[in-house]
Scaffold this active site. Structure first.
Site, PDB file in Angstrom:
ATOM      1  N   LYS A 137       1.017  -1.366   0.080  1.00 13.74           N
ATOM      2  CA  LYS A 137      -0.084  -0.132   0.083  1.00 13.74           C
ATOM      3  C   LYS A 137       0.823   0.805  -0.289  1.00 13.74           C
ATOM      4  O   LYS A 137       2.446   0.880   0.314  1.00 13.74           O
ATOM      5  CB  LYS A 137      -0.852   0.355   1.431  1.00 13.74           C
ATOM      6  CG  LYS A 137      -0.280  -0.155   2.802  1.00 13.74           C
ATOM      7  CD  LYS A 137      -1.168  -0.255   3.670  1.00 13.74           C
ATOM      8  CE  LYS A 137      -0.075  -0.988   4.989  1.00 13.74           C
ATOM      9  NZ  LYS A 137      -0.687  -0.688   5.871  1.00 13.74           N
ATOM     10  N   ARG A 185     -10.884  -0.534  15.490  1.00 10.67           N
ATOM     11  CA  ARG A 185     -10.089   0.438  14.222  1.00 10.67           C
ATOM     12  C   ARG A 185     -11.200  -0.656  13.315  1.00 10.67           C
ATOM     13  O   ARG A 185     -12.552  -0.188  12.998  1.00 10.67           O
ATOM     14  CB  ARG A 185      -8.652   0.664  13.438  1.00 10.67           C
ATOM     15  CG  ARG A 185      -8.357   1.727  12.378  1.00 10.67           C
ATOM     16  CD  ARG A 185      -7.402   1.634  12.211  1.00 10.67           C
ATOM     17  NE  ARG A 185      -6.797   0.576  11.463  1.00 10.67           N
ATOM     18  CZ  ARG A 185      -5.194   0.148  11.471  1.00 10.67           C
ATOM     19  NH1 ARG A 185      -4.319   1.334  11.369  1.00 10.67           N
ATOM     20  NH2 ARG A 185      -4.769  -0.768  10.780  1.00 10.67           N
ATOM     21  N   TYR A 225      16.254  29.631   8.817  1.00  8.74           N
ATOM     22  CA  TYR A 225      14.430  30.398   9.248  1.00  8.74           C
ATOM     23  C   TYR A 225      14.790  30.369  11.038  1.00  8.74           C
ATOM     24  O   TYR A 225      15.098  29.023  11.563  1.00  8.74           O
ATOM     25  CB  TYR A 225      13.778  30.046   9.255  1.00  8.74           C
ATOM     26  CG  TYR A 225      13.550  30.264   7.513  1.00  8.74           C
ATOM     27  CD1 TYR A 225      13.339  31.179   6.964  1.00  8.74           C
ATOM     28  CD2 TYR A 225      13.354  28.944   6.656  1.00  8.74           C
ATOM     29  CE1 TYR A 225      12.968  31.328   5.932  1.00  8.74           C
ATOM     30  CE2 TYR A 225      13.102  29.735   5.235  1.00  8.74           C
ATOM     31  CZ  TYR A 225      13.339  30.534   4.943  1.00  8.74           C
ATOM     32  OH  TYR A 225      12.697  30.546   3.848  1.00  8.74           O
ATOM     33  N   MET A 268      12.406  24.264   2.873  1.00  5.84           N
ATOM     34  CA  MET A 268      11.822  24.011   1.664  1.00  5.84           C
ATOM     35  C   MET A 268      12.566  23.247   1.079  1.00  5.84           C
ATOM     36  O   MET A 268      12.119  22.200   0.606  1.00  5.84           O
ATOM     37  CB  MET A 268      11.011  24.734   0.904  1.00  5.84           C
ATOM     38  CG  MET A 268       9.957  24.274  -0.073  1.00  5.84           C
ATOM     39  SD  MET A 268       9.484  25.773  -1.432  1.00  5.84           S
ATOM     40  CE  MET A 268       8.004  26.323  -0.197  1.00  5.84           C
TER      41      MET A 268
END
Ligand SMILES: *Cc1c(COP(=O)(O)O)cnc(C)c1O
Length: 354
Positions: free
Chosen positions: A35, A130, A250, A298
């Site tokens: 998956k 679940r 940053y 980024m």
């Protein structure tokens, strides 16, 4: 030539890790879980490398049809079952197996006349809460399917197979409702496959171990004999000397304690590298262990080159993979290897290596 980041998929590592799974669960069939685009490695690429598996588990019917159209003839299971009844004709047409976890799915199957051709995996909720039928509902659900001519495989999923003594309650529950049914049974994910032979039953469902990450940290993948299937690598694209007290990146979250040499690497959160990886997250620069410093941007991150004097523009960097376990990066970043592998961005070129 181009931006140097790439993800290299080691095909022989995938098949080696399948052998490890078989070695542990010699009497079970292996349903390879592919998956999430093969945990980020490319679904078809992974399926081809794991073609010796007895079956594949995917999330949705499109993935299953893609596998059939690529020529795979073994069991293909939809792990969450069909999402709407109008998927059933495709399931029969392509002989795709489905999990059945809810009454509405049974109702839809009983209404659909050719449904007997669909292999069914009836799912019990043994404690994870679940998907799946409660122990009290399970016999009636099984009855309904058997009455309609189905011979389902019975399955459940463990919430805590990666913890010591993590399965006892769920195993007791599942054994109580499934042991006497004389139908095939399936329980084990990677962690249970490696830790609890009593969960192997007829089908094991390994995922993460096939990709060469440890399902049992702090035990390492290497200790378990697993080989990493993905290496995420890039290069140093700039260097700089900074003074004691200078800040990096940053927010200035890293302040140099002394004069130091740092490098900029072409890899950022838009490539799938976790932005929340803090200063100290490990990586390899020219094969030597170093650390991320400051915030991940980024498209770039910054590394400490204090102990790597030979580093220069073009020096190779391994973010994770061979020599740099992805679970160590995940632990530093407060997540799990699964999330990092699945998150590798589309823009990262993916190459295959033997
Ligand atoms: C994802 C999944 C697996 C595989 O789990 P790993 O921890 O990756 O081995 C097995 N069974 C089910 C139902 C799953 O959803």
């Amino acid at each position: 030539m181009s931006r140097p980041i790439r993800a290299t998929i080691h095909l022989s590592a995938l098949s080696h890790n399948l052998d490890v799974a078989r070695h542990h669960a010699t009497h079970a069939r292996v349903l390879a879980v592919i998956k999430a685009n093969g945990y980020g490695h490319g679904m078809l690429r992974v399926a081809r490398a794991l073609a010796a598996a007895d079956g594949f588990a995917v999330l949705n019917v499109q993935e299953a049809v893609t596998l059939r159209e690529a020529g795979f003839t073994q069991e293909i299971l939809l792990l969450e079952g069909f999402f709407t009844a109008d998927e059933l004709p495709l399931l029969t047409q392509h002989r795709i197996a489905t999990v059945v976890h809810a009454q509405w799915q049974i109702d839809a199957l009983l209404r659909f006349s050719s449904a007997v051709n669909i292999p069914l995996w009836l799912k019990a909720n043994s404690g994870m809460n679940r998907l799946g039928f409660q122990a009290s509902e399970f016999p009636a659900a099984l009855d309904a399917l058997q009455h309609a001519g189905a011979t389902p495989t019975l399955m459940t999923h463990f919430a805590r197979a990666d913890e010591s003594e993590g399965i006892a309650g769920q195993l007791t529950c599942f054994n109580a409702i499934s042991r006497h049914a004389e139908l095939p049974r399936s329980m084990a994910n990677s962690a249970a496959l490696l830790s609890y032979p009593q969960t192997h039953a007829d089908w094991v469902r390994p995922g993460i171990m096939l990709y060469g990450a440890s399902p049992l940290p702090p035990q390492s993948a290497a200790e378990l004999g697993l080989h990493p299937a993905m290496t995420l690598s890039s290069e140093v694209i700039a260097l700089r000397n900074i003074k004691a007290g200078d800040e990096v990146g940053y927010g200035g979250t890293f302040q140099a304690p002394c004069d130091m040499r740092i490098g900029v690497v072409a890899c950022g959160y838009a490539d799938g590298y976790p932005r929340h990886a803090p200063t100290g997250t490990p990586l390899l620069v020219n094969g030597q262990r170093s650390r991320v410093i400051g915030r991940v941007s980024m498209d770039m991150l910054t590394v400490d080159l204090s102990n790597i004097p030979e580093a220069n523009v073009g020096t190779p960097v391994t973010l994770w993979g061979e020599g740099m376990p992805v679970e160590d990066v995940a632990a530093a970043a407060g997540t799990i290897s699964y999330e990092l592998l699945c998150a590798v961005a589309q823009r990262v070129p993916m190459l295959e290596a033997a």
